[in-house]
Write an enzyme that holds these catalytic residues in place. Structure first.
Site, PDB file in Angstrom:
ATOM      1  N   THR A  54      47.175  51.981  34.653  1.00  0.00           N
ATOM      2  CA  THR A  54      46.201  52.953  35.010  1.00  0.00           C
ATOM      3  C   THR A  54      46.741  53.761  36.007  1.00  0.00           C
ATOM      4  O   THR A  54      47.449  53.495  36.981  1.00  0.00           O
ATOM      5  CB  THR A  54      45.080  51.978  35.821  1.00  0.00           C
ATOM      6  OG1 THR A  54      44.486  50.964  34.757  1.00  0.00           O
ATOM      7  CG2 THR A  54      43.905  52.924  36.048  1.00  0.00           C
ATOM      8  N   GLY A 100      42.588  44.291  34.049  1.00  0.00           N
ATOM      9  CA  GLY A 100      41.304  44.535  34.739  1.00  0.00           C
ATOM     10  C   GLY A 100      40.310  43.309  34.912  1.00  0.00           C
ATOM     11  O   GLY A 100      39.431  43.440  35.703  1.00  0.00           O
ATOM     12  N   ARG A 118      36.038  46.548  24.432  1.00  0.00           N
ATOM     13  CA  ARG A 118      36.680  46.020  25.986  1.00  0.00           C
ATOM     14  C   ARG A 118      36.540  47.247  26.917  1.00  0.00           C
ATOM     15  O   ARG A 118      37.073  48.336  26.624  1.00  0.00           O
ATOM     16  CB  ARG A 118      37.862  45.614  25.770  1.00  0.00           C
ATOM     17  CG  ARG A 118      38.462  44.873  26.956  1.00  0.00           C
ATOM     18  CD  ARG A 118      39.282  45.633  27.735  1.00  0.00           C
ATOM     19  NE  ARG A 118      39.920  44.894  28.942  1.00  0.00           N
ATOM     20  CZ  ARG A 118      40.571  45.640  29.788  1.00  0.00           C
ATOM     21  NH1 ARG A 118      40.858  46.932  29.882  1.00  0.00           N
ATOM     22  NH2 ARG A 118      41.096  45.112  30.822  1.00  0.00           N
TER      23      ARG A 118
HETATM   24  N1  GLY Z   1      43.230  48.268  34.838  1.00  0.00           N
HETATM   25  C1  GLY Z   1      43.009  48.973  33.455  1.00  0.00           C
HETATM   26  C2  GLY Z   1      42.322  47.849  32.418  1.00  0.00           C
HETATM   27  O1  GLY Z   1      42.630  46.802  32.691  1.00  0.00           O
HETATM   28  O2  GLY Z   1      41.798  48.542  31.572  1.00  0.00           O
END
Ligand code: GLY
Length: 331
Positions: free
Chosen positions: A192, A246, A220
């Site tokens: 990210t 995430g 998701r």
């Molecule tokens: N940190 C980004 C994700 O897990 O989608």
């Protein structure tokens, strides 16, 4: 590891800001109107953002910050550089698809007034961060998702783009041959872009944008569009953003946790470390998992920490844009 900027503080304000953290704790106890940013004197701006692609993004942000512009404008402009780069396969329309071959995008933005906007599970839009900003500025809501977010974007002048790109589609077809789901640490696990900026007026902002995990389940959503998880900004204290898997970040509401740890008197670097340790206490096996935090205090102090080696970030400060490596937990 860099943990503190060396500012030449010449003003009384500088002295006050360097006077420890008590004032931050006291600030928390004051009743602060929702929409009144802190007023402060001129200072050197700073911007930091996750991973190698942060270097180009910082350049975009710096054009605004160095001209005395607002941190909010800087972080939006900065991460748009990454969103527009078709070579980055973890952010924007160049991102890798989900298991159904769809590229679904998550983004959020937060300003110095505590206002926030977010989009999740958005398809076909080149700049999700700008849609997130529009959600913040043009609607009574914080978050729009899926077809509602797309409709809002199209109604507000964003163009519907073809997606996936031929490269992403090729990668997905290759993946389908085995359909094994094993994200690679530091590459798909997950890079990210999160960006934090402090402008010359002393105001903070942050933005976060991603295509999420490659070959995730359709539907998701990760931490990146979730205010408090992927990003949090409190102009009275500081700002934090997250990268990595995430699910781990969401479970501890990671970025909000980092900011609250700063509010309690921890430096940005300490706060990031404590948040990673919180994650570590909850997950026995972190071997193949990565999470990294960046934090920026209202006084320009910054820090980072990650679960494991390999997390780096781009820092534009004191007139130089450079990469820094984060300290990490698993030695
Ligand atoms: N940190 C980004 C994700 O897990 O989608």
């Amino acid at each position: 590891m860099p943990s503190r900027r060396k500012f030449l503080w010449t003003s009384a304000l500088g002295t006050a800001l360097l006077g420890g953290v008590d004032h931050l704790v006291r600030a928390e106890n004051r009743s602060v109107p929702f929409s009144s940013p802190r007023k402060s004197a001129a200072r050197p701006p700073i911007v930091l953002s996750t991973w190698d692609h942060g270097l180009a993004a910082n350049e975009g942000a710096w054009k605004i910050l160095s001209a005395g512009g607002r941190a909010l404008d800087a972080v939006e402009a900065g991460v748009r550089v990454t969103e527009a780069d078709p070579k980055v396969n973890t952010v924007g329309l160049g991102g890798l698809p989900d298991r159904d071959g769809k590229v679904t995008l998550d983004a959020c933005i937060m300003d110095e007034n505590g206002r926030a906007g977010s989009v999740a599970f958005l398809q076909h839009i080149r700049h999700p961060v700008s849609v997130a900003r529009m959600v913040m500025e043009k609607t009574p809501h914080v978050m729009l998702v899926g077809s509602g977010a797309l409709r809002f974007a199209l109604d507000n002048g964003f163009k519907k783009e073809k997606s996936p790109t031929p490269e992403s589609e090729r990668a997905w077809k290759e993946w389908l041959k085995t359909a094994r789901y094993q994200p690679v640490v530091n590459v798909e696990n997950h890079d990210t872009i999160g960006m934090l900026a402090l402008d010359a007026k002393g105001n903070l902002a942050g933005a976060c944008t991603t295509s999420g995990l490659a070959y995730k389940m359709h539907g998701r959503v990760g931490d990146s569009p979730l205010i408090g998880a992927g990003l949090y900004v409190d102009n009275e204290v500081g700002a934090a953003c997250a990268t990595g898997l995430g699910e781990l970040v969401i479970r501890v509401v990671g970025s909000h946790l980092v900011v609250e740890l700063m509010r309690q008197g921890n430096s940005p670097a300490q706060a990031c470390r404590l948040a990673v340790e919180r994650i570590a206490r909850k997950h026995a096996d972190l071997k193949d998992l990565q999470v990294g935090f960046l934090a920026l205090g209202r006084n320009g102090e910054y820090g980072s920490y990650s679960v494991q080696r390999g997390f780096n970030y781009a820092l534009y400060a004191d007139g130089k844009n450079r990469m820094e490596n984060a300290e990490f937990h698993l030695k």
